[in-house]
Write a protein that holds these residues in place. Sequence first.
Motif, mmCIF file in Angstrom:
data_model
loop_
_atom_site.group_PDB
_atom_site.id
_atom_site.type_symbol
_atom_site.label_atom_id
_atom_site.label_comp_id
_atom_site.label_asym_id
_atom_site.label_seq_id
_atom_site.Cartn_x
_atom_site.Cartn_y
_atom_site.Cartn_z
ATOM 1 N N GLN A 43 34.916 -22.443 -8.062
ATOM 2 C CA GLN A 43 35.172 -21.423 -7.046
ATOM 3 C C GLN A 43 34.712 -21.856 -5.659
ATOM 4 O OE1 GLN A 43 33.240 -17.777 -8.142
ATOM 5 N NE2 GLN A 43 31.176 -18.588 -7.961
ATOM 6 N N GLN A 44 33.728 -22.735 -5.577
ATOM 7 C CA GLN A 44 33.310 -23.226 -4.268
ATOM 8 C C GLN A 44 34.380 -24.130 -3.654
ATOM 9 O OE1 GLN A 44 29.413 -24.896 -5.235
ATOM 10 N NE2 GLN A 44 28.423 -23.067 -4.423
ATOM 11 N N GLU A 45 35.063 -24.895 -4.501
ATOM 12 C CA GLU A 45 36.188 -25.697 -4.014
ATOM 13 C C GLU A 45 37.284 -24.781 -3.471
ATOM 14 O OE1 GLU A 45 38.881 -29.378 -5.616
ATOM 15 O OE2 GLU A 45 38.707 -27.654 -6.955
ATOM 16 N N ILE A 46 37.563 -23.706 -4.188
ATOM 17 C CA ILE A 46 38.586 -22.759 -3.741
ATOM 18 C C ILE A 46 38.200 -22.153 -2.393
ATOM 19 C CG2 ILE A 46 39.615 -20.494 -4.214
ATOM 20 C CD1 ILE A 46 39.693 -21.266 -7.165
ATOM 21 N N LEU A 47 36.961 -21.716 -2.268
ATOM 22 C CA LEU A 47 36.518 -21.103 -1.012
ATOM 23 C C LEU A 47 36.615 -22.087 0.152
ATOM 24 C CD1 LEU A 47 33.433 -19.008 -2.166
ATOM 25 C CD2 LEU A 47 35.651 -18.162 -1.425
ATOM 26 N N ASN A 48 36.172 -23.314 -0.065
ATOM 27 C CA ASN A 48 36.247 -24.307 1.011
ATOM 28 C C ASN A 48 37.694 -24.646 1.359
ATOM 29 O OD1 ASN A 48 33.545 -24.835 1.815
ATOM 30 N ND2 ASN A 48 33.185 -25.940 -0.093
ATOM 31 N N ASN A 49 38.577 -24.619 0.356
ATOM 32 C CA ASN A 49 39.992 -24.862 0.635
ATOM 33 C C ASN A 49 40.610 -23.717 1.440
ATOM 34 O OD1 ASN A 49 40.162 -27.374 -0.545
ATOM 35 N ND2 ASN A 49 40.817 -26.602 -2.536
ATOM 36 N N ILE A 50 40.201 -22.499 1.139
ATOM 37 C CA ILE A 50 40.674 -21.347 1.920
ATOM 38 C C ILE A 50 40.208 -21.479 3.369
ATOM 39 C CG2 ILE A 50 40.432 -18.845 2.255
ATOM 40 C CD1 ILE A 50 40.264 -18.610 -0.819
ATOM 41 N N ILE A 51 38.958 -21.868 3.536
ATOM 42 C CA ILE A 51 38.421 -22.059 4.882
ATOM 43 C C ILE A 51 39.201 -23.158 5.614
ATOM 44 C CG2 ILE A 51 36.398 -22.834 6.187
ATOM 45 C CD1 ILE A 51 34.684 -21.479 3.975
ATOM 46 N N ARG A 52 39.463 -24.263 4.930
ATOM 47 C CA ARG A 52 40.216 -25.374 5.541
ATOM 48 C C ARG A 52 41.606 -24.935 5.985
ATOM 49 N NH1 ARG A 52 40.477 -29.901 1.214
ATOM 50 N NH2 ARG A 52 41.868 -30.828 2.753
ATOM 51 N N LEU A 53 42.243 -24.120 5.165
ATOM 52 C CA LEU A 53 43.616 -23.714 5.457
ATOM 53 C C LEU A 53 43.717 -22.613 6.510
ATOM 54 C CD1 LEU A 53 45.436 -23.584 1.983
ATOM 55 C CD2 LEU A 53 46.118 -24.945 3.967
ATOM 56 N N TYR A 54 42.806 -21.649 6.445
ATOM 57 C CA TYR A 54 43.049 -20.401 7.171
ATOM 58 C C TYR A 54 41.966 -19.968 8.162
ATOM 59 C CZ TYR A 54 46.659 -19.940 3.613
ATOM 60 O OH TYR A 54 47.744 -20.165 2.804
ATOM 61 N N ILE A 55 40.763 -20.523 8.067
ATOM 62 C CA ILE A 55 39.682 -20.039 8.935
ATOM 63 C C ILE A 55 39.248 -21.167 9.868
ATOM 64 C CG2 ILE A 55 37.407 -18.957 9.017
ATOM 65 C CD1 ILE A 55 37.893 -17.935 6.184
ATOM 66 N N LYS A 56 39.802 -21.177 11.053
ATOM 67 C CA LYS A 56 39.571 -22.290 11.987
ATOM 68 C C LYS A 56 38.121 -22.386 12.428
ATOM 69 C CE LYS A 56 40.835 -19.931 16.351
ATOM 70 N NZ LYS A 56 40.777 -18.571 15.817
ATOM 71 N N GLU A 57 37.369 -21.279 12.328
ATOM 72 C CA GLU A 57 35.956 -21.304 12.719
ATOM 73 C C GLU A 57 35.108 -22.108 11.737
ATOM 74 O OE1 GLU A 57 37.904 -17.822 14.625
ATOM 75 O OE2 GLU A 57 37.872 -18.672 12.599
ATOM 76 N N GLY A 58 35.629 -22.330 10.527
ATOM 77 C CA GLY A 58 34.947 -23.190 9.570
ATOM 78 C C GLY A 58 33.971 -22.501 8.639
ATOM 79 N N TYR A 59 33.907 -21.175 8.679
ATOM 80 C CA TYR A 59 33.001 -20.448 7.785
ATOM 81 C C TYR A 59 33.488 -19.009 7.637
ATOM 82 C CZ TYR A 59 31.062 -18.204 11.956
ATOM 83 O OH TYR A 59 30.912 -17.481 13.111
ATOM 84 N N ILE A 60 33.053 -18.350 6.556
ATOM 85 C CA ILE A 60 33.355 -16.934 6.331
ATOM 86 C C ILE A 60 32.318 -16.119 7.097
ATOM 87 C CG2 ILE A 60 33.575 -15.115 4.597
ATOM 88 C CD1 ILE A 60 34.079 -17.461 2.549
ATOM 89 N N GLN A 61 32.765 -15.214 7.937
ATOM 90 C CA GLN A 61 31.830 -14.539 8.839
ATOM 91 C C GLN A 61 31.007 -13.442 8.164
ATOM 92 O OE1 GLN A 61 33.652 -13.093 12.442
ATOM 93 N NE2 GLN A 61 31.704 -12.981 13.530
ATOM 94 N N ALA A 62 31.609 -12.708 7.218
ATOM 95 C CA ALA A 62 30.882 -11.606 6.580
ATOM 96 C C ALA A 62 31.177 -11.546 5.094
ATOM 97 C CB ALA A 62 31.247 -10.273 7.235
#
Length: 222
Positions: A43-62
């Motif tokens: 699941q950490q790979e999935i989260l980092n892939n979501i961040i790579r694809l969709y969150i240009k800031e590079g982290y989940i804010q909340a």
Amino acid sequence: DDPFDSEISVSMDEFEKPKDEERISTFDTSKADFLIKSVSDNQQEILNNIIRLYIKEGYIQADFTFSKGVFYSDNNVIVPEYRFDKYPKQCEGVLDLKKANRLIEDGTLHSCIVDLPFLVTKKEWTKNCKMHQRFNSFNDMKEATEANKAMLKLSYEKLKKKGIMIMKTQDLFTAGHQIWMSHFVHQWAVEQGFDVIDKFILTSDIRMLSYGMNQKCARKYH
């Protein structure tokens, strides 16, 4: 007389060309280690892939359901700026979810994540249930529905336009019935106003099983 008939003059046979066995793709996906896939057992790979694809800031804010912060263990995923939970005493630095409305202005977050319990079962049936002890549960579908809709609403209000919400959920079989929770969450998200832009599947080779279980459907390994 159909206007489309006079314009379509290409025979479908022309699209059915024989395969050229010697042709080699210039992009061999089987060897592309960097390729982001829809399926993973991490699941950490999935989260980092979501961040790579969709969150240009590079982290989940909340994170509105931080719990013990398992998503961010070993620093494999950046810990969110805002961390909330319904039971905040489980982890230091996590605030009561009730404070989210006061601390975060509407329309300001670039991203958030929600991971609610997925079990729906009577509390009296869960005294010896390891899954319930680890993840808690809802007493019935009414409670599960209200909680999911409330978190979708909160996320929608706090996110800025084109902000990203990550929602983790799971289908289950309980009390003799299939509950397609992922389908419901998708529907509720659209009703709230979200556009569902992607889906990732977390797979597992390990599941807790009950001895003497009379199987009535496929066991969920995703």
